[in-house]
Design a protein around this motif. Sequence first.
Motif: not given
Length: 334
Positions: A129-135, A312-324
Amino acid sequence: MRKTKVLFAGHDLKFAGIIMNVLSNRAEYEIKTDEWTGHNAHDEAQSKLCLEWADVIVCEWGLGNAVWYSNHKKPHQRLIVRMHLQERDTVYPLQFNMEKIDRIIAISPYVYEEFYRIFKFPREKMTMIYNIVDANRLDKPKVNDARFHLGIIGICPQRKRLDLAVDMFEKLWLEDNRYKLYVKGKMPQEYSWLWNKEEEREYYEGIFARIENAPWKNSVVFEGFGDISEWLSKVGFVLSTSDFESFHLSPSEGMASGSYPIILKWDGSDTIYPKEYLFADVEEAVERITLLNSSALPNDFSNAKDYVRANFGVEQITNQWSQLIDELSATVVK
């Protein structure tokens, strides 16, 4: 509905900050932190209290925190360890109790393969899972002369290669004295561990003397550590000149702000960033900057912004974390 109790534990939680904030605002999670004072230093009594509370434990960095939690985790709990690259050169991964670790997160495909190659973690327990960036926070209008402004974020330690950033700037300034180099972050003197190393100190003293004696010295601007969202509004090209990195947030943060990333290739950079932003050497990078600035029209680097949001967007990465987390917590007996 009972919330899933997620504990983040580690000595440096800055890269996990956005993830924790987003998850804490979702109805299904409760977030707590166990902040360690070093790679292997913590208040054990506090860690035990946190352990009793948690359903899912996230060890940020795979250091002493991951060793301790993998040896103390209870059968009903789930343990995630997020690893960057620093851990590769430590003894801690060899001390993990892998039977107790449910998932290892690597922050790039290269880091994933490095940890598999060196430590032979079971692939079924690994994910990327990539790092996250608050674009959104970084996307601000640029100042008028931003296209002549280079920016580098973080110059310590020596492997960040400030000398290469100065080389790049000097070549451009000699062709057009509108160019400036903005340097963001703490100075090496502010890190006692670094300044006490003779090789590191001599490296920086040499660069500072070079700048002081140059005709362009007033076009190199050092600015302290702090929020970069406003700072990036004056930067047209963000530099990554390091010898090596695990992910390097600076180029992606610059891209989110509308800066063009100039990345001197390091191992794994091509698994994170598009090849159009990767350069073999200073000369190739200077050639690209000159070409992009050869038009009188302002540059539109919206492709770079779109790439960051998509990957690396917030929604993209946090959704991956949430799913895991949801996948693992589904097997927790609550």
